[in-house]
Design an enzyme around this catalytic site. Structure first.
Site, PDB file in Angstrom:
ATOM      1  N   GLU A 131       1.036  -1.386  -0.040  1.00  0.00           N
ATOM      2  CA  GLU A 131      -0.132   0.006  -0.064  1.00  0.00           C
ATOM      3  C   GLU A 131       0.892   1.189   0.069  1.00  0.00           C
ATOM      4  OE1 GLU A 131      -2.714   1.657  -0.581  1.00  0.00           O
ATOM      5  OE2 GLU A 131      -4.258   0.828   0.695  1.00  0.00           O
ATOM      6  N   THR A 184      -4.141   9.115  -3.940  1.00  0.00           N
ATOM      7  CA  THR A 184      -4.362   9.219  -2.385  1.00  0.00           C
ATOM      8  C   THR A 184      -2.976   9.826  -2.038  1.00  0.00           C
ATOM      9  OG1 THR A 184      -5.204   6.898  -2.387  1.00  0.00           O
ATOM     10  CG2 THR A 184      -4.160   7.614  -0.570  1.00  0.00           C
TER      11      THR A 184
HETATM   12  N1  HSE Z   1      -6.905   6.332   4.990  1.00  0.00           N
HETATM   13  C1  HSE Z   1      -6.505   6.980   3.648  1.00  0.00           C
HETATM   14  C2  HSE Z   1      -6.539   8.301   3.160  1.00  0.00           C
HETATM   15  C3  HSE Z   1      -7.194   5.974   2.779  1.00  0.00           C
HETATM   16  O1  HSE Z   1      -7.890   8.808   3.207  1.00  0.00           O
HETATM   17  O2  HSE Z   1      -5.684   8.889   2.697  1.00  0.00           O
HETATM   18  C4  HSE Z   1      -7.032   6.001   1.275  1.00  0.00           C
HETATM   19  O3  HSE Z   1      -7.765   4.831   0.584  1.00  0.00           O
END
Ligand code: HSE
Length: 312
Positions: A131, A184
């Site tokens: 990830e 992201t």
């Molecule tokens: N928690 C992460 C974000 C999830 O919001 O950056 C990304 O899918």
């Protein structure tokens, strides 16, 4: 028993954050997900042999699945390796855990070949390494629900602790995905390093309320608690017509509406499938009015995570 040579696995799409649990809460969707084939080969290490459905690097060290798989192999001393086919069905950058599905699927797949398989917690740790290639950060809120299924809460990162939460039977979700892509990594850069005491208090109340609502099957509490005091305000400008979509979803009976992960997909929680379908119809109409192409999707919360589809 016949030696396992090849396994085909399913790796579900997931919704992370769920408004009140930035980086600590997520759930798995039903039916939507990637497929991967893992083949045991004499050559050690991971080799990606094909990718369909998306343009992804084939080089192991650049590929989310490759990195997660290598992290797992580094913790083992195997005298064999794996060839991997990746069949992407989740669009990249759509906000429903595409990179997590790639990472979780491969570690779950490798686990099928081991005499002493790793626990879900350990698999999540390996998945997080993959990830990080996509988002620059080892967050587990997509990887964990992908592996465990259902709702998962990360109660600690150091050391990693995960609690699987109950899923009320009539809880459904509508996903709407306008065809834009958000990275992201970039969506994380928009967030402040500090938050106010007032926002922190509000968010702790919300997260606690949602967890209580899931345990109590209290849909009203789930709805009033699934609110975001920390992130939405900074990210919603990335998503066209966010406020109009939110108002529409809530008017159509949604319990709560928000950005799925870092977007652009958005989720609406509903009690019952009829309301979820009604919300879907109304949201699609709004986006069509604005001439935006979209995918939409209605799902229950899947209580199973990664699945073996075929063993040979
Ligand atoms: N928690 C992460 C974000 C999830 O919001 O950056 C990304 O899918």
């Amino acid at each position: 028993m016949k030696e396992l040579k090849q396994v085909r696995v399913f790796s579900p799409a997931t919704v992370a954050n769920v408004n009140c649990g930035f980086d600590v809460l997520g759930f798995a969707l039903h039916g939507l997900g990637d497929e991967m084939v893992l083949r045991k080969v004499a050559q050690k290490g991971i080799k990606i042999t094909s990718v369909t459905g998306a343009e992804l690097p084939m080089e192991t060290s650049q590929n989310v699945s490759g990195v997660a798989g290598e992290a797992m192999l580094n913790a083992l001393n195997l005298d064999y390796g794996f060839e991997i086919e990746i069949h992407k069905k989740i669009r990249l950058g759509s906000g429903v855990g595409s990179s997590a599905a790639s990472a979780a699927g491969v570690v779950f797949g490798i686990n099928q070949f081991l005499k002493k398989p790793f626990s879900n917690l350990e698999l999540t740790r390996f998945g997080m390494k993959g990830e990080a290639v996509a988002s620059g950060n080892e967050h587990a809120d997509n990887v964990a629900p992908c592996i465990y299924g259902g709702f998962t809460l990360i109660t600690g990162y150091d050391p990693l602790k995960i609690v699987a939460l109950p899923v009320p039977r009539d809880l459904f979700v509508t996903i709407i995905h306008p065809h834009i892509s958000i990275k992201t990594r970039e969506a994380r850069e928009l967030l402040p390093q500090q938050v106010s005491m007032q926002a922190a208090i509000q968010q702790s109340g919300n997260l606690a309320g949602l967890v209580a609502g899931l345990y109590e099957n209290d849909y009203e509490l789930i709805g009033t608690s699934t609110q975001d005091a920390l992130v939405e305000g900074h990210r919603k400008a990335l998503i066209p017509h966010f406020d109009e979509l939110k108002a529409t979803a809530l008017k159509a009976g949604g319990l709560a509406f928000g950005i799925s992960g870092s977007g652009p997909s958005m989720f609406t929680l509903t009690e019952g499938i009829e309301t979820a379908r009604n919300v879907e119809k109304k949201l699609v109409k709004v986006l069509a009015k604005h001439k935006l192409q979209t995918d939409s999707y209605v799902s229950s919360i899947s209580t199973s995570g990664n699945q073996v589809l075929e063993r040979n």
